[in-house]
Design a protein around this motif. Structure first.
Motif, short mmCIF file in Angstrom:
data_model
loop_
_atom_site.label_atom_id
_atom_site.label_comp_id
_atom_site.label_asym_id
_atom_site.label_seq_id
_atom_site.Cartn_x
_atom_site.Cartn_y
_atom_site.Cartn_z
N THR A 103 8.31 0.64 9.62
CA THR A 103 8.66 -0.12 10.82
C THR A 103 8.17 0.66 12.04
N GLY A 104 8.36 0.07 13.21
CA GLY A 104 7.95 0.74 14.44
C GLY A 104 6.57 0.31 14.90
N ASP A 105 6.10 0.93 15.99
CA ASP A 105 4.84 0.54 16.61
C ASP A 105 3.65 0.71 15.68
N ARG A 106 3.65 1.80 14.93
CA ARG A 106 2.51 2.08 14.05
C ARG A 106 2.40 1.04 12.95
N ALA A 107 3.51 0.73 12.32
CA ALA A 107 3.51 -0.29 11.28
C ALA A 107 3.14 -1.66 11.86
N ARG A 165 1.20 -2.23 14.49
CA ARG A 165 -0.24 -2.25 14.76
C ARG A 165 -1.02 -2.51 13.48
N LEU A 166 -0.59 -1.87 12.40
CA LEU A 166 -1.26 -2.08 11.12
C LEU A 166 -1.09 -3.53 10.66
N LEU A 167 0.11 -4.03 10.79
CA LEU A 167 0.40 -5.42 10.38
C LEU A 167 -0.46 -6.40 11.16
N ASN A 168 -0.50 -6.23 12.48
CA ASN A 168 -1.29 -7.13 13.33
C ASN A 168 -2.78 -7.03 12.99
N GLY A 169 -3.25 -5.80 12.74
CA GLY A 169 -4.66 -5.62 12.42
C GLY A 169 -5.05 -6.30 11.12
N LEU A 170 -4.20 -6.18 10.10
CA LEU A 170 -4.49 -6.82 8.82
C LEU A 170 -4.46 -8.34 8.92
N VAL A 182 1.73 2.75 3.26
CA VAL A 182 2.89 3.45 3.82
C VAL A 182 2.64 3.77 5.28
N ALA A 183 3.46 3.19 6.17
CA ALA A 183 3.32 3.40 7.62
C ALA A 183 4.62 3.87 8.23
N MET A 184 5.35 4.71 7.51
CA MET A 184 6.63 5.24 7.99
C MET A 184 6.40 6.48 8.85
N LYS A 226 -1.97 0.03 -5.96
CA LYS A 226 -2.53 1.08 -5.12
C LYS A 226 -1.54 1.43 -4.01
N VAL A 227 -1.33 2.72 -3.79
CA VAL A 227 -0.44 3.19 -2.72
C VAL A 227 -1.26 4.09 -1.80
N GLU A 228 -1.30 3.73 -0.51
CA GLU A 228 -2.16 4.45 0.43
C GLU A 228 -1.44 4.73 1.74
N GLU A 229 -1.98 5.69 2.48
CA GLU A 229 -1.46 6.06 3.79
C GLU A 229 -1.98 5.11 4.86
N ALA A 230 -1.16 4.89 5.90
CA ALA A 230 -1.56 3.97 6.96
C ALA A 230 -2.68 4.54 7.82
N THR A 231 -2.74 5.87 7.95
CA THR A 231 -3.74 6.48 8.84
C THR A 231 -5.14 6.03 8.48
N SER A 232 -5.47 6.08 7.19
CA SER A 232 -6.82 5.71 6.75
C SER A 232 -7.09 4.22 6.99
N TRP A 233 -6.09 3.39 6.77
CA TRP A 233 -6.29 1.95 6.98
C TRP A 233 -6.43 1.62 8.46
#
Length: 462
Positions: free
Chosen positions: A154-158, A160-165, A209-211, A232-239
């Motif tokens: 959750t939060g701003d980072r998650a 941003r990822l959600l909106n981008g996808l 994961v964007a925690m 597949k489980v990945e970090e949000a930074t790379s995405w």
């Protein structure tokens, strides 16, 4: 997304590009066959007369025109009506261009594909490209061809990822759920229950994961079970890096820079890039020689003062060098204010200077800096020492941009607008970090193509 030559490309865009290359080539070959009306004539035209080389060249021209009209721009791929209109414009340009070539040099095209009244090649090309685009758009919208993703966090980072996808439909991703949809208090148990439930119900293919704070809420055991089950489980930074083309500095830890893939600068790569830049700068200077008297005259007629402007900039390793440009401002531009960034409609810019800046002609003397080895064609834009000292205190990791040679153009320049504030500098640093991490000849070529398109069409980032 697929990484080729250190550049991330959506799989669907690559499929579209390769498919259209085949369609264009086959269209010209089929047009030749329709004119010659025999397979023997087609074989002679293509392989004995060297027609296949001409068709390959024509295919490259059509693809470059399509690139110029943003037909492979992933941010525009979903606008089917707009894409069809742009494709029609490309076909019109191709038809008129080939008719002109056929008029001037009738034997250039294989089998004289474009004889007046028998322009089968363009007709076939139009039908096949428009039909394939329509089929591609329909297939791309089908849910069966989309990867189902769960965003853990959750939060701003998650967000941003959600909106981008969700915004990047060409990625072929469907977000089936995220932690922000959980009602009530977020605990490890509620997060795990929501994740596992959706994974079973919707058949999740990937968990991102964007925690920002994982203590007590990260369902480690459930993630491990999903990973072992083939999810597949990945970090949000790379995405976030892949979908935005930048590396966010807000949640960037030194350990990520140390262990992340990329940031490789082999001796062979350095020598190769230096040789290519030196050769291109030498050729560029020779080609620009006829323009220099006219540019110099424009500078002298606009205002009093020298034709060239020399300014200190920070280069690779923090070394100071002199950057040269054609002068586009008054001679006393900083007499009262000292070192300042140029504004959008800066009154210090002369009338002739505005024209030179619009076509980037004021940058020509920087080819000398490339020849000397102070700069490359592509890299982070060199900043003045006064600003570097201030920005290094205000922005974390700002000094990282000095590990490579600065450039005349760069990833930040083609992705972001001209910046004259601290926030702009922070934003552009994130694009510079992406470039440094993924620096390659392939990425340099992509940036140069984008720069040429921006200069010629007068739009896009500056």
């Amino acid at each position: 997304m697929i990484r080729l030559f250190n550049v991330y490309y959506p799989v669907r865009i690559l499929v579209l590009l390769v498919g259209e290359a085949l369609v264009v080539g086959l269209s010209f070959a089929l047009g030749t066959l329709l004119n010659l009306k025999s397979l023997l004539g087609l074989n002679n035209a293509l392989f004995i007369e060297g027609g296949y080389l001409k068709i390959l060249g024509l295919t490259a021209v059509v693809l470059l025109l399509s690139h110029a009209f943003d037909l492979y721009d992933s941010s525009r791929s979903g606008a089917s009506v707009e894409q069809a209109f742009r494709l029609v414009i490309v076909l019109i340009v191709v038809a008129f261009s080939l008719a002109a070539v056929d008029f001037v040099y009738a034997h250039f095209l294989p089998g004289r594909v474009f004889l007046p009244g028998e322009k089968w090649g363009v007709v076939v090309l139009a039908v096949m490209l428009l039909g394939r685009r329509g089929a591609y758009t329909w297939v791309a919208q089908q849910r069966y061809f989309r990867e189902r993703v769960y965003v853990l966090g959750t939060g701003d980072r998650a967000q941003r990822l959600l909106n981008g996808l969700r915004r990047r439909s060409e990625l072929g991703v469907e977000v089936v759920g995220w932690t922000g949809n959980i009602e009530g208090e977020l605990t490890r148990e509620t997060v795990a229950s929501h994740l596992v439930g959706l994974a079973k119900e919707r058949g999740v293919h990937r968990v991102i994961v964007a925690m920002s704070d994982r203590r007590g809420t990260l369902p480690v055991e459930e993630l491990l079970a999903l990973r072992l089950a083939g999810v597949k489980v990945e970090e949000a930074t790379s995405w976030l890096e892949r979908i935005s083309g930048r590396i966010e500095v807000e949640h960037l830890y030194p350990s990520w820079l140390i262990f992340a893939e990329g940031f490789r600068f082999s001796t062979f790569n350095r020598i190769l890039r230096r040789g290519l830049n030196f050769s291109a700068a030498l050729v560029g200077l020779v080609l620009c020689l006829p323009l220099l008297p006219f540019v110099a005259l424009a500078v002298k007629l606009s205002s009093d003062g020298p034709v060239f402007y020399r300014q200190k900039r920070v280069g690779q390793g923090g070394e100071i060098f002199h950057c040269y440009k054609f002068r586009t401002m008054r001679q006393d531009a900083e007499a009262d204010s000292g070192a300042t960034w140029a504004l959008d409609d800066d009154p210090r810019i002369t009338r002739g200077g505005k024209f030179l800046r619009s076509l980037r002609l004021d940058e020509i003397p920087q080819l000398w800096c490339v020849l000397k080895g102070d700069m490359h064609f592509v890299g982070p834009r060199p900043e003045r020492p006064e600003f570097v000292e201030w920005l290094s205190r205000e922005i974390p990791y700002y000094g990282v941009r000095h590990v490579v040679r600065p450039g005349i153009t760069g990833w930040a320049q083609v992705q972001y607008k001209y910046g004259n504030t601290l926030e702009d500098a922070r934003e552009k640093l994130q694009y510079d970090l992406f470039y440094i991490k993924n620096a390659s000849i392939g990425l340099d070529t992509l940036i140069m193509l984008q720069t040429i398109k921006i200069v010629l069409l007068g739009r896009g980032a500056k």
